[in-house]
Design a protein around this motif. Structure first.
Motif, mmCIF file in Angstrom:
data_model
loop_
_atom_site.group_PDB
_atom_site.id
_atom_site.type_symbol
_atom_site.label_atom_id
_atom_site.label_comp_id
_atom_site.label_asym_id
_atom_site.label_seq_id
_atom_site.Cartn_x
_atom_site.Cartn_y
_atom_site.Cartn_z
ATOM 1 N N THR A 71 0.835 -1.199 0.000
ATOM 2 C CA THR A 71 0.000 0.000 0.000
ATOM 3 C C THR A 71 0.874 1.254 0.000
ATOM 4 O OG1 THR A 71 -1.702 -1.203 1.219
ATOM 5 C CG2 THR A 71 -1.853 1.192 1.235
ATOM 6 N N ASN A 72 1.916 1.250 0.841
ATOM 7 C CA ASN A 72 2.834 2.399 0.867
ATOM 8 C C ASN A 72 3.539 2.570 -0.467
ATOM 9 O OD1 ASN A 72 2.206 2.984 3.504
ATOM 10 N ND2 ASN A 72 3.906 1.833 4.365
ATOM 11 N N ALA A 73 3.960 1.465 -1.068
ATOM 12 C CA ALA A 73 4.635 1.537 -2.365
ATOM 13 C C ALA A 73 3.700 2.091 -3.438
ATOM 14 C CB ALA A 73 5.152 0.155 -2.763
ATOM 15 N N MET A 74 2.452 1.656 -3.431
ATOM 16 C CA MET A 74 1.490 2.169 -4.411
ATOM 17 C C MET A 74 1.252 3.667 -4.208
ATOM 18 S SD MET A 74 0.655 -0.173 -6.512
ATOM 19 C CE MET A 74 -0.790 0.533 -7.269
ATOM 20 N N GLN A 75 1.181 4.103 -2.966
ATOM 21 C CA GLN A 75 1.001 5.529 -2.698
ATOM 22 C C GLN A 75 2.212 6.325 -3.188
ATOM 23 O OE1 GLN A 75 0.273 5.678 1.501
ATOM 24 N NE2 GLN A 75 -1.874 5.063 1.322
ATOM 25 N N GLN A 76 3.418 5.791 -2.954
ATOM 26 C CA GLN A 76 4.620 6.479 -3.419
ATOM 27 C C GLN A 76 4.676 6.518 -4.939
ATOM 28 O OE1 GLN A 76 7.918 4.561 -1.506
ATOM 29 N NE2 GLN A 76 7.506 5.495 0.475
ATOM 30 N N LEU A 77 4.266 5.434 -5.591
ATOM 31 C CA LEU A 77 4.240 5.420 -7.048
ATOM 32 C C LEU A 77 3.247 6.441 -7.589
ATOM 33 C CD1 LEU A 77 4.481 1.615 -7.926
ATOM 34 C CD2 LEU A 77 6.153 3.386 -8.404
ATOM 35 N N ASP A 78 2.096 6.547 -6.950
ATOM 36 C CA ASP A 78 1.109 7.550 -7.368
ATOM 37 C C ASP A 78 1.666 8.961 -7.220
ATOM 38 O OD1 ASP A 78 -0.766 5.668 -8.079
ATOM 39 O OD2 ASP A 78 -1.833 5.743 -6.156
ATOM 40 N N LYS A 79 2.331 9.224 -6.087
ATOM 41 C CA LYS A 79 2.928 10.539 -5.871
ATOM 42 C C LYS A 79 3.998 10.825 -6.927
ATOM 43 C CE LYS A 79 2.247 10.865 -0.881
ATOM 44 N NZ LYS A 79 2.933 10.879 0.423
ATOM 45 N N SER A 80 4.834 9.814 -7.208
ATOM 46 C CA SER A 80 5.897 9.995 -8.203
ATOM 47 C C SER A 80 5.309 10.253 -9.581
ATOM 48 C CB SER A 80 6.794 8.753 -8.254
ATOM 49 O OG SER A 80 7.419 8.545 -7.024
ATOM 50 N N THR A 81 4.256 9.527 -9.929
ATOM 51 C CA THR A 81 3.608 9.722 -11.226
ATOM 52 C C THR A 81 3.032 11.129 -11.328
ATOM 53 O OG1 THR A 81 3.057 7.377 -11.288
ATOM 54 C CG2 THR A 81 1.862 8.796 -12.790
ATOM 55 N N GLN A 82 2.403 11.577 -10.268
ATOM 56 C CA GLN A 82 1.850 12.925 -10.265
ATOM 57 C C GLN A 82 2.946 13.971 -10.397
ATOM 58 O OE1 GLN A 82 -0.422 13.150 -6.673
ATOM 59 N NE2 GLN A 82 -2.076 11.834 -7.434
ATOM 60 N N LEU A 84 5.910 13.520 -11.818
ATOM 61 C CA LEU A 84 6.446 13.450 -13.178
ATOM 62 C C LEU A 84 5.518 14.139 -14.168
ATOM 63 C CD1 LEU A 84 7.963 9.870 -13.409
ATOM 64 C CD2 LEU A 84 9.173 12.035 -13.529
ATOM 65 N N ASN A 85 4.237 13.913 -14.033
ATOM 66 C CA ASN A 85 3.279 14.578 -14.929
ATOM 67 C C ASN A 85 3.338 16.089 -14.741
ATOM 68 O OD1 ASN A 85 2.391 12.232 -16.113
ATOM 69 N ND2 ASN A 85 0.752 11.922 -14.639
ATOM 70 N N LYS A 86 3.464 16.532 -13.509
ATOM 71 C CA LYS A 86 3.569 17.960 -13.223
ATOM 72 C C LYS A 86 4.871 18.514 -13.808
ATOM 73 C CE LYS A 86 3.434 21.199 -9.367
ATOM 74 N NZ LYS A 86 3.419 21.327 -7.913
ATOM 75 N N ALA A 87 5.966 17.731 -13.708
ATOM 76 C CA ALA A 87 7.260 18.168 -14.236
ATOM 77 C C ALA A 87 7.237 18.245 -15.763
ATOM 78 C CB ALA A 87 8.362 17.225 -13.775
ATOM 79 N N LYS A 88 6.474 17.377 -16.422
ATOM 80 C CA LYS A 88 6.358 17.423 -17.884
ATOM 81 C C LYS A 88 5.759 18.752 -18.319
ATOM 82 C CE LYS A 88 5.784 12.581 -19.126
ATOM 83 N NZ LYS A 88 4.834 11.602 -19.651
ATOM 84 N N PHE A 89 4.701 19.166 -17.646
ATOM 85 C CA PHE A 89 4.049 20.421 -17.997
ATOM 86 C C PHE A 89 4.966 21.603 -17.704
ATOM 87 C CE2 PHE A 89 0.129 17.813 -17.161
ATOM 88 C CZ PHE A 89 -0.223 17.707 -18.500
ATOM 89 N N GLU A 90 5.701 21.538 -16.619
ATOM 90 C CA GLU A 90 6.617 22.622 -16.275
ATOM 91 C C GLU A 90 7.801 22.655 -17.231
ATOM 92 O OE1 GLU A 90 7.654 22.147 -12.202
ATOM 93 O OE2 GLU A 90 5.679 22.673 -11.475
ATOM 94 N N ALA A 91 8.287 21.499 -17.685
ATOM 95 C CA ALA A 91 9.435 21.438 -18.580
ATOM 96 C C ALA A 91 9.093 22.041 -19.935
ATOM 97 C CB ALA A 91 9.893 20.005 -18.756
#
Length: 148
Positions: A71-82, A84-91
């Protein structure tokens, strides 16, 4: 004569009593031995049941820990995905080169291609420190190969 009958009855009774006593005693010993085996088997069964219960309990705690970790790993993966998606828009908002550099690159695309073709022609000529005459170990290269 009565005494003789009494004596014979006593002897027959003693022999019969000894025989039946021994027979009953052997049966009693067998019963006690079987009862002891049954008690040992029951104790072994109870011990096995306790071990299995302890094993299942430890397995349940391990599975609960694994579930929490997943569960913790899935939450961390979700945070990382979010992130990365935010960084794509900023880049996309910020260019890699400055506007002046991009304008210079767009204005002179032929210079980079011309310099590549000049390098290709330079590769066909031997280097300046190249010697055409073999010397040292390399002068007798054919003799070394033919001797072995």
């Amino acid at each position: 004569m009565e005494f003789l009958y009494l004596f014979i009855g006593l002897v027959i009774g003693a022999i019969g009593g000894g025989y039946f006593g021994k027979k009953l005693s052997a049966d009693e010993q067998d019963f006690q031995r079987l009862e002891q085996k049954a008690t040992e088997s029951q104790n072994t069964l109870e011990q096995y049941q306790n071990e299995v219960a302890a094993h299942l309990e430890s397995s349940a705690t391990l599975l609960a820990q694994m579930n929490d970790t997943c569960t913790n790993a899935m939450q961390q993966l979700d945070k990382s995905t979010q992130l990365l998606n935010k960084a794509k828009f900023e880049a996309n908002e910020q260019p890699f080169f400055s506007a002046e550099t991009e304008a210079q690159i767009r204005a002179n695309p032929q210079k980079t291609k011309a310099s590549k073709s000049a390098k290709d022609t330079a590769l066909t000529e031997p280097p300046r420190d190249y010697s055409g005459d073999p010397s040292g170990l390399f002068s007798d290269e054919k003799q070394v190969v033919t001797n072995s």
